[in-house]
Scaffold this active site. Structure first.
Site, PDB file in Angstrom:
ATOM      1  N   ASP A  30       8.205  -4.220   9.829  1.00 14.92           N
ATOM      2  CA  ASP A  30       8.700  -4.793   8.576  1.00 14.92           C
ATOM      3  C   ASP A  30       8.478  -6.304   8.570  1.00 14.92           C
ATOM      4  O   ASP A  30       8.997  -7.020   9.444  1.00 14.92           O
ATOM      5  CB  ASP A  30      10.195  -4.484   8.440  1.00 14.92           C
ATOM      6  N   ASP A  31       7.694  -6.778   7.627  1.00 13.45           N
ATOM      7  CA  ASP A  31       7.489  -8.217   7.412  1.00 13.45           C
ATOM      8  C   ASP A  31       6.768  -8.910   8.574  1.00 13.45           C
ATOM      9  O   ASP A  31       7.000 -10.099   8.818  1.00 13.45           O
ATOM     10  CB  ASP A  31       8.829  -8.923   7.162  1.00 13.45           C
TER      11      ASP A  31
ATOM     12  N   CYS B  45       7.862  -4.470   0.425  1.00 11.35           N
ATOM     13  CA  CYS B  45       7.993  -3.252   1.228  1.00 11.35           C
ATOM     14  C   CYS B  45       7.903  -1.929   0.453  1.00 11.35           C
ATOM     15  O   CYS B  45       7.078  -1.075   0.789  1.00 11.35           O
ATOM     16  CB  CYS B  45       9.276  -3.297   2.035  1.00 11.35           C
TER      17      CYS B  45
ATOM     18  N   ARG C 131       5.378   1.268   1.112  1.00 11.72           N
ATOM     19  CA  ARG C 131       5.927   2.507   1.664  1.00 11.72           C
ATOM     20  C   ARG C 131       5.617   3.705   0.768  1.00 11.72           C
ATOM     21  O   ARG C 131       5.355   4.805   1.250  1.00 11.72           O
ATOM     22  CB  ARG C 131       7.431   2.350   1.890  1.00 11.72           C
TER      23      ARG C 131
ATOM     24  N   LYS D 213      13.916   2.613   8.091  1.00 11.25           N
ATOM     25  CA  LYS D 213      13.983   2.137   6.700  1.00 11.25           C
ATOM     26  C   LYS D 213      13.157   3.023   5.768  1.00 11.25           C
ATOM     27  O   LYS D 213      11.964   3.197   5.972  1.00 11.25           O
ATOM     28  CB  LYS D 213      13.490   0.689   6.653  1.00 11.25           C
TER      29      LYS D 213
ATOM     30  N   HIS E  20      13.921   3.031   1.785  1.00 10.77           N
ATOM     31  CA  HIS E  20      13.808   2.107   0.652  1.00 10.77           C
ATOM     32  C   HIS E  20      12.967   2.659  -0.500  1.00 10.77           C
ATOM     33  O   HIS E  20      12.271   1.916  -1.195  1.00 10.77           O
ATOM     34  CB  HIS E  20      13.236   0.758   1.139  1.00 10.77           C
TER      35      HIS E  20
ATOM     36  N   HIS F  10      12.580  -7.868   9.361  1.00  7.83           N
ATOM     37  CA  HIS F  10      13.200  -8.213   8.082  1.00  7.83           C
ATOM     38  C   HIS F  10      14.423  -9.098   8.316  1.00  7.83           C
ATOM     39  O   HIS F  10      15.075  -9.012   9.357  1.00  7.83           O
ATOM     40  CB  HIS F  10      13.610  -6.927   7.353  1.00  7.83           C
TER      41      HIS F  10
ATOM     42  N   ASP G  86       4.337  -3.578   6.748  1.00  3.87           N
ATOM     43  CA  ASP G  86       4.428  -3.197   5.337  1.00  3.87           C
ATOM     44  C   ASP G  86       3.996  -4.299   4.387  1.00  3.87           C
ATOM     45  O   ASP G  86       3.698  -4.044   3.219  1.00  3.87           O
ATOM     46  CB  ASP G  86       5.846  -2.714   4.991  1.00  3.87           C
ATOM     47  N   ASN G  87       3.971  -5.541   4.842  1.00  5.53           N
ATOM     48  CA  ASN G  87       3.518  -6.679   4.031  1.00  5.53           C
ATOM     49  C   ASN G  87       3.484  -7.893   4.933  1.00  5.53           C
ATOM     50  O   ASN G  87       3.771  -7.806   6.131  1.00  5.53           O
ATOM     51  CB  ASN G  87       4.439  -6.931   2.831  1.00  5.53           C
TER      52      ASN G  87
ATOM     53  N   LYS H 163       4.531 -12.911   2.139  1.00  6.21           N
ATOM     54  CA  LYS H 163       5.182 -11.835   1.393  1.00  6.21           C
ATOM     55  C   LYS H 163       5.442 -12.238  -0.062  1.00  6.21           C
ATOM     56  O   LYS H 163       5.775 -13.385  -0.342  1.00  6.21           O
ATOM     57  CB  LYS H 163       6.500 -11.471   2.078  1.00  6.21           C
TER      58      LYS H 163
END
Length: 601
Positions: free
Chosen positions: A46-47, A84, A88, A146, A148, A237, A342-343, A396
């Site tokens: 994540d991130d 995100c 996803r 996660k 989301h 994150h 994810d980004n 991001k």
């Protein structure tokens, strides 16, 4: 054994190429024996920025991810969405984020867009997940971490093809305690198989996510079926948090500041062959002058980045624990591992407004000396985010490469058909992974119908030719691919990228870059190549019409919308209740005073 696996990968590639794009999903061809079909582990960070992995140029210790890279293929030109949920959605379905319902996220969508076509803010029912298709093909399917993509029972992973799922419906949560990101959510919305769940004592997010993954895998081993495990870390994150032992590894690592780190990572990425020699870099407008900071500020900033490096290393350690478990059980060689982010890295300063500072100050410790520890809300901000994305521009939320280009590693240790240690420089995209994973399993993507209902067909390309070394790119040079999120937009075609970013990241103008020779997007070719610019603008307009992309309201920024939506969702209901209580108390006090006045009259 190796020959049979190699035959399977080639047969799967042919199957995916020949799969229909319309009509009901055809019955699958005779599947190979279950024992020879690979397990699949999708590891989603994540991130993480483009150069946050050692094998992409980082100083962060990621030995387990790097070993997967050495045994597999690194993709240096792989793209996702700028935040995100849209990524996803694409990873779960192989369908563009707008068509999957994630034209925007609940946290960043302007109210006027809610409910419009493609703006469901949840994974809609017009798409089919890879978990559903693999489950249909006799795979065990597991989800941890996660999600989301929706929080109601019908939108959680157990309703979208996963046999077992311990999932967080929110964008993030505390990493040490069963607490939400205060100010954004009232509670951490964890569920197990659709039922509200509590976290155990001694919880740390990355450790727990791998614990659950291992437990799920072990619980189904007796079935003889292969498994698909979607493993979704909260790292890195906000809040950036890590165990003290990992933070100590980076105590002195970032004392030189973000510009020095950005240059060092660029040089290392060049040496590794990730980006071209002499790749130029832009200095982002919101990158601060490190030398102009006070010594105390520099110390606090270095500690924040140390926590970030520590959180990534902790996640890598847990990936290593999962790998070790699969080796001990004899399943490692026949397991496909996919690692990606994810980004790009998160630039947001959650304390950017007075009201935020007041609210968050009541819940979190912001002492720089405690950065990354339990009870803190540590974050990078734009200057460190620029280093995490090195040598790219942006991060991001933006549509620059720093927001969209992330590390991707695909490894199948026991399969010699996949060329180990190779770097693929051709363009690839998030929607390419689902058809590729299905090809590994010998499963055809669904067409325009699934179980008697109309659905969106997968649009991604099978990356198998790239993995086997027969091609460097799965996308044809003249094949356009459009993208949009929160008004920031891009159109990819061949080596070129058309991009537009709204303020504050950009000025709303369309720019044109050769992202192969200039991945840092330093030389705008819009004036020099007007013919290409017009053609790609036309391609983008066609994409936007097809996916029903909406224009953003005047003055929109994702950062401001996060604050506004959080106020409406979390703070306003509490203020209304508080206001009602005040009115009732005031009314009661008035009645008491009136009664007393009558009694004394």
């Amino acid at each position: 054994m190796t020959r049979s696996i190699t035959s399977l990968i080639i047969a799967a590639a042919l199957l995916a190429v020949a799969a229909p794009v319309a009509g009901d999903t055809p019955p699958p061809p005779p599947a190979p024996p279950l024992s020879k079909r690979p397990n699949i582990v999708l590891l989603l960070a994540d991130d993480w920025g483009f150069s946050d992995v050692g094998s992409f140029g980082s100083e962060i210790r990621t030995p387990n991810i790097d070993r997967l890279a050495a045994q597999g293929v690194r993709f240096s030109n792989f793209h996702v969405a700028g935040s995100c949920s849209p990524t996803r959605a694409m990873l779960q379905t192989g369908v563009s984020s707008h068509r999957a319902g994630l034209g925007n996220m609940p946290e960043t969508i302007p109210p006027a867009h809610i409910g419009k076509p493609g703006y469901d803010t949840v994974l809609n029912d017009r798409v089919v997940t890879i978990a559903q298709l693999l489950h249909d093909a006799n795979y065990r399917t597991y989800f941890t971490g996660k999600w989301h993509l929706g929080r109601t029972p019908g939108k959680l992973p157990h309703a979208r093809g996963y046999d077992r799922a311990f999932a967080l419906a929110d964008a993030g949560a505390d990493n040490f305690e069963d607490k939400p990101i205060h100010g954004l959510y009232d509670k951490a919305d964890w569920t197990e198989d659709g039922v509200p769940a509590r976290l155990p004592k001694g919880y740390y997010s990355s450790t727990f996510i791998i614990d659950k993954t291992i437990a799920y895998i072990d619980s189904g081993r007796g079935s003889g079926k292969p498994f698909f495990a979607s493993v979704n870390f909260l790292a890195n994150h906000i809040p950036v948090q890590a165990p003290d032992a990992y933070i100590a590894h980076y105590a002195q690592a970032y004392r030189g500041g973000w510009r020095a780190l950005r240059a060092t990572r660029r040089d290392r990425a060049i040496k590794l062959g990730i980006v071209p020699t002499h790749t130029p870099m832009a200095t982002m407008a919101d990158t601060r002058d490190w030398n102009a900071l006070t010594p105390a500020d520099r110390d606090g900033q270095a500690r924040a980045m140390a926590a970030y490096g520590a959180m990534a290393e902790a996640a890598d350690h847990e990936i290593g624990r999962l790998i070790g478990h699969l080796k001990a059980s004899g399943e490692y060689d026949n397991t496909v591992f996919v690692f990606l982010s994810d980004n790009g890295p998160e630039p947001t300063d959650p304390r950017n407004r007075l009201i935020n500072r007041l609210v968050l100050g009541a819940y979190y410790d912001f002492d720089p000396a405690h950065a990354g520890r339990r009870g803190t809300m540590t974050y990078l901000g734009p200057s460190w985010a620029s280093a995490a994305a090195a040598p790219l521009n942006g991060y991001k939320f933006s549509a620059y490469e720093g927001g969209l280009r992330v590390p991707l590693i695909v490894s199948w240790p026991g399969n010699t058909a996949i060329k180990p240690g190779r770097i693929a420089h051709g363009f690839s995209y998030a929607t390419d992974l689902p058809p590729t994973l299905l090809a590994f399993a010998g499963v055809a993507p669904q067409g325009a119908r699934y179980r008697g209902r109309t659905v969106e067909p997968m649009t991604g390309m099978d990356l198998m030719p790239v993995l086997t070394g027969t091609s460097d790119a799965a996308h044809a040079a003249d094949q356009p691919l459009g993208y949009e999120l929160s008004g920031n937009a891009a159109l990819f075609r061949g080596d070129h990228k058309l991009v537009r970013n709204l303020p504050p990241t950009g000025d709303g103008r369309w720019q044109l870059f050769d992202i192969v020779r200039d991945p840092g997007e330093t030389r705008d070719l819009a004036s020099a190549d007007p013919v290409r610019l017009r053609a790609m603008r036309s391609d983008y307009d066609a994409f936007a019409a097809r996916d029903q992309v909406l224009p953003m309201p005047a003055g929109y920024t994702a950062d401001q919308q996060i604050n506004d939506n959080a106020f409406r969702r979390v703070a306003l209901p509490k203020l209304k209740i508080a206001g009602l209580v005040i009115v009732l108390l005031a009314g009661g006090l008035w009645l008491v005073r009136r009664w007393r006045a009558k009694a004394t009259a």
